[in-house]
Scaffold this motif. Structure first.
Motif, PDB file in Angstrom:
ATOM      1  N   ASN A  20      44.498  39.397  10.983  1.00  0.00           N
ATOM      2  CA  ASN A  20      44.892  39.439  12.009  1.00  0.00           C
ATOM      3  C   ASN A  20      44.462  38.167  13.079  1.00  0.00           C
ATOM      4  OD1 ASN A  20      45.216  42.206  11.985  1.00  0.00           O
ATOM      5  ND2 ASN A  20      42.657  42.566  12.790  1.00  0.00           N
ATOM      6  N   ASP A  21      42.927  37.379  12.529  1.00  0.00           N
ATOM      7  CA  ASP A  21      42.740  36.237  12.946  1.00  0.00           C
ATOM      8  C   ASP A  21      43.906  35.260  12.429  1.00  0.00           C
ATOM      9  OD1 ASP A  21      40.879  37.341  14.121  1.00  0.00           O
ATOM     10  OD2 ASP A  21      39.444  35.845  12.531  1.00  0.00           O
ATOM     11  N   LEU A  23      47.542  35.982  12.348  1.00  0.00           N
ATOM     12  CA  LEU A  23      48.511  36.181  13.298  1.00  0.00           C
ATOM     13  C   LEU A  23      48.301  35.965  14.244  1.00  0.00           C
ATOM     14  CD1 LEU A  23      51.113  37.940  13.533  1.00  0.00           C
ATOM     15  CD2 LEU A  23      49.603  39.865  13.867  1.00  0.00           C
ATOM     16  N   VAL A  24      47.558  36.158  14.947  1.00  0.00           N
ATOM     17  CA  VAL A  24      47.415  35.385  16.387  1.00  0.00           C
ATOM     18  C   VAL A  24      47.519  33.572  16.636  1.00  0.00           C
ATOM     19  CG1 VAL A  24      45.164  35.115  18.439  1.00  0.00           C
ATOM     20  CG2 VAL A  24      45.208  38.036  17.092  1.00  0.00           C
ATOM     21  N   ALA A  25      47.020  33.139  15.232  1.00  0.00           N
ATOM     22  CA  ALA A  25      46.779  32.054  15.565  1.00  0.00           C
ATOM     23  C   ALA A  25      48.256  31.440  15.110  1.00  0.00           C
ATOM     24  CB  ALA A  25      45.776  31.440  14.155  1.00  0.00           C
ATOM     25  N   ARG A  27      50.889  32.750  15.624  1.00  0.00           N
ATOM     26  CA  ARG A  27      51.680  33.327  17.474  1.00  0.00           C
ATOM     27  C   ARG A  27      51.206  32.933  18.458  1.00  0.00           C
ATOM     28  NH1 ARG A  27      50.816  39.896  18.430  1.00  0.00           N
ATOM     29  NH2 ARG A  27      52.808  40.356  16.845  1.00  0.00           N
ATOM     30  N   ASN A  28      50.398  31.379  18.260  1.00  0.00           N
ATOM     31  CA  ASN A  28      49.803  31.687  19.721  1.00  0.00           C
ATOM     32  C   ASN A  28      49.520  29.494  19.262  1.00  0.00           C
ATOM     33  OD1 ASN A  28      49.377  33.201  21.554  1.00  0.00           O
ATOM     34  ND2 ASN A  28      48.009  33.631  20.170  1.00  0.00           N
ATOM     35  N   GLN A  29      49.793  29.430  18.258  1.00  0.00           N
ATOM     36  CA  GLN A  29      50.001  27.737  17.962  1.00  0.00           C
ATOM     37  C   GLN A  29      51.270  27.155  16.644  1.00  0.00           C
ATOM     38  OE1 GLN A  29      46.068  25.968  16.708  1.00  0.00           O
ATOM     39  NE2 GLN A  29      46.223  24.421  16.082  1.00  0.00           N
ATOM     40  N   GLN A  43      44.968  43.036   7.281  1.00  0.00           N
ATOM     41  CA  GLN A  43      46.502  43.043   7.481  1.00  0.00           C
ATOM     42  C   GLN A  43      46.947  41.740   6.199  1.00  0.00           C
ATOM     43  OE1 GLN A  43      50.051  42.653  11.383  1.00  0.00           O
ATOM     44  NE2 GLN A  43      47.486  42.005  12.079  1.00  0.00           N
TER      45      GLN A  43
END
Length: 108
Positions: A20-21, A23-25, A27-29, A43
């Motif tokens: 999860n972390d 994927l967030v990273a 997508r955002n960086q 995930q």
């Protein structure tokens, strides 16, 4: 050991503990390289790959994606990943030095 070897070679490493972390990273960086393990908590790596590059959308267009896993997949599953990634490595076969060589080749 891979993180330490990459940092010693001069790479900046962002290490995520779960999918999860990660994927967030991703997508955002922007990252030059994303190394995904297929067996992650929360995930799996293939789920992250599906979210980032699903055939219609590429949320990491400037990133190389490398799968590095101990989970040997059947040919059909692996063939579904290969068009969306830049490399596929089995951890048992990869030393930190070999990983650095692969990363250098990806950058060429």
């Amino acid at each position: 050991m891979y993180v330490r070897s990459l940092e010693r070679a001069g790479y900046t490493v962002t290490w995520m503990v779960d999918g999860n972390d990660g994927l967030v990273a991703a997508r955002n960086q922007p990252y030059d390289l994303i190394i995904l393990d297929l067996m992650l908590p929360e995930q799996r790596g293939d789920q992250i790959l599906d979210a980032l590059r699903n055939g219609e959308t590429d949320l990491a267009p400037n990133s190389k994606i490398l799968i590095m896993t101990n989970f040997e997949q059947d040919d059909q599953s692996k063939s579904q990943l290969l068009p969306r990634i830049d490399g596929y490595l089995i951890k048992a076969d990869i030393t930190p030095r070999k990983l650095l060589e692969v990363i250098e080749q990806l950058g060429e």
